[in-house]
Scaffold this active site. Structure first.
Site, PDB file in Angstrom:
ATOM      1  N   LYS A   1       0.842  -1.202   0.000  1.00 30.97           N
ATOM      2  CA  LYS A   1       0.000   0.000   0.000  1.00 30.97           C
ATOM      3  C   LYS A   1       0.875   1.248   0.000  1.00 30.97           C
ATOM      4  O   LYS A   1       0.630   2.190  -0.761  1.00 30.97           O
ATOM      5  CB  LYS A   1      -0.925   0.005   1.232  1.00 30.97           C
ATOM      6  CG  LYS A   1      -2.052  -1.023   1.147  1.00 30.97           C
ATOM      7  CD  LYS A   1      -2.838  -1.138   2.449  1.00 30.97           C
ATOM      8  CE  LYS A   1      -3.825  -2.296   2.394  1.00 30.97           C
ATOM      9  NZ  LYS A   1      -4.589  -2.519   3.621  1.00 30.97           N
TER      10      LYS A   1
ATOM     11  N   GLN B   1      -4.129  -1.419   9.951  1.00 28.91           N
ATOM     12  CA  GLN B   1      -4.138  -2.726   9.294  1.00 28.91           C
ATOM     13  C   GLN B   1      -4.714  -3.790  10.220  1.00 28.91           C
ATOM     14  O   GLN B   1      -4.342  -3.889  11.390  1.00 28.91           O
ATOM     15  CB  GLN B   1      -2.705  -3.093   8.860  1.00 28.91           C
ATOM     16  CG  GLN B   1      -2.596  -4.366   8.046  1.00 28.91           C
ATOM     17  CD  GLN B   1      -3.295  -4.282   6.685  1.00 28.91           C
ATOM     18  OE1 GLN B   1      -3.409  -3.217   6.089  1.00 28.91           O
ATOM     19  NE2 GLN B   1      -3.775  -5.407   6.202  1.00 28.91           N
TER      20      GLN B   1
ATOM     21  N   ASP C   1     -10.815   3.235   4.960  1.00 28.63           N
ATOM     22  CA  ASP C   1     -11.060   1.793   4.827  1.00 28.63           C
ATOM     23  C   ASP C   1     -12.559   1.493   4.737  1.00 28.63           C
ATOM     24  O   ASP C   1     -12.949   0.380   4.364  1.00 28.63           O
ATOM     25  CB  ASP C   1     -10.496   1.058   6.051  1.00 28.63           C
ATOM     26  CG  ASP C   1      -9.190   0.351   5.757  1.00 28.63           C
ATOM     27  OD1 ASP C   1      -9.011  -0.120   4.615  1.00 28.63           O
ATOM     28  OD2 ASP C   1      -8.352   0.254   6.676  1.00 28.63           O
TER      29      ASP C   1
END
Ligand code: GUN
Length: 292
Positions: A51, A95, A118
């Site tokens: 990412k 994450q 997200d």
């Protein structure tokens, strides 16, 4: 049978985000994503690195925050409070999975919805369910993008198609069901999970089969209808002592037997993964355009 090249498909989105980033920079705004990784899980580390590389390639800044696995929930919450208040940070990505002693939902709830790139915060999820504007979760959104591209280029109709999703996670299966059943896609949805009695009876009905269960090679060719579109979300590390890294990446779909039945199939790696990253880039630029 056609293999869907996620990398090529993601390229257009990446170019678009690159241009929008350049335009923001001319106005004195550099989009910035805070990336929080807790612990040393090798898969998570590899995702986060991928990412950050993609962010840098389109000109987006990242704040790389690495915390040890024994970090307390309190420390993470105070970090998120600081990032929420930081005008130089447009998006916050924590994450997942987090170490077991940290409550994921408490951490996600603490992220300011306007920085929730997200799309995991309850407000983002609520907006998605109601079809309102808001951040969409990257993997489901990337899959919808892929399916629409296949539809646009080829003789295939999403409207009225039966999509069978195997897996009900908050990150992929469940939100994907919501997105695919929206009027704008108009598919009919079945969600299967570990409690489903006869899985192949369900999967054999699928015009679109999405495997997101986290089980290597769960879907085999005998479970797939002729001509189905097969999307493999699995990224499983299977130990292969003779391989260079000691493992091989394997999807939730047994590629060789399924490819004999499918009309389209995504590979692992190089299928859904690049689309997930492209949608993340897009969400970060959206957040930066909205301001902090
Ligand atoms: N773990 C697996 N997929 C994701 C994702 O899309 N975002 C975050 N934050 N964690 C993940």
């Amino acid at each position: 049978m056609t293999i869907i090249d996620g990398k090529t498909m993601a390229q257009k989105v990446r170019e678009d985000t690159q241009q929008r980033t350049a335009a923001l920079k001319k106005k004195g705004v550099t989009p910035c994503l805070a990336v929080v990784l807790v612990g040393e899980d090798p898969s998570s580390l590899s995702y986060v690195t991928g990412k950050e590389k993609a962010l840098a390639e389109v000109g987006i800044d990242s704040r790389d925050i690495r915390l040890t696995a024994n970090t307390t929930e309190e420390v993470i919450l105070s970090l998120i409070a600081r990032l929420n208040a930081d005008k130089g940070v447009h998006g916050i990505l924590v994450q997942l999975p987090l170490p077991r002693h940290i409550r994921e939902s408490v951490v996600i709830d603490a992220i300011a919805p306007k920085k929730d790139v997200d799309g995991f915060h309850p407000i983002s999820v609520g907006n998605m369910v109601l079809g309102k504007k808001g951040f969409l979760p990257c993997t489901p959104n990337g899959i919808v993008y892929m399916l629409k591209e296949i539809e646009r280029k080829l003789a295939f109709s999403l409207s009225g198609a039966h999509a069978v999703i195997v897996g009900r996670s908050n990150i992929v299966g469940r939100p994907l069901g919501i997105l695919l059943s929206q009027k704008s896609v108009n598919a009919t949805i079945t969600i299967c999970h570990t409690g489903t009695r006869n899985l192949s009876e369900m999967t054999l009905q699928a015009d679109i089969l999405i495997a997101a269960a986290g089980k290597p090679a769960l879907i085999t060719g005998d479970m797939v209808k002729n001509g189905a579109v097969v999307i493999d979300v699995g990224v499983n590390r299977v130990s292969v002592p003779t391989a260079k890294k000691g493992y091989r990446l394997c999807g939730d779909v047994d590629f060789d037997s399924t490819a004999k039945k499918a009309s389209f199939i995504t590979p692992v790696p190089g299928g859904v993964g690049p689309m997930t990253i492209a949608m993340l880039l897009r969400n970060v630029v959206d957040a930066a355009e909205m301001g902090t």
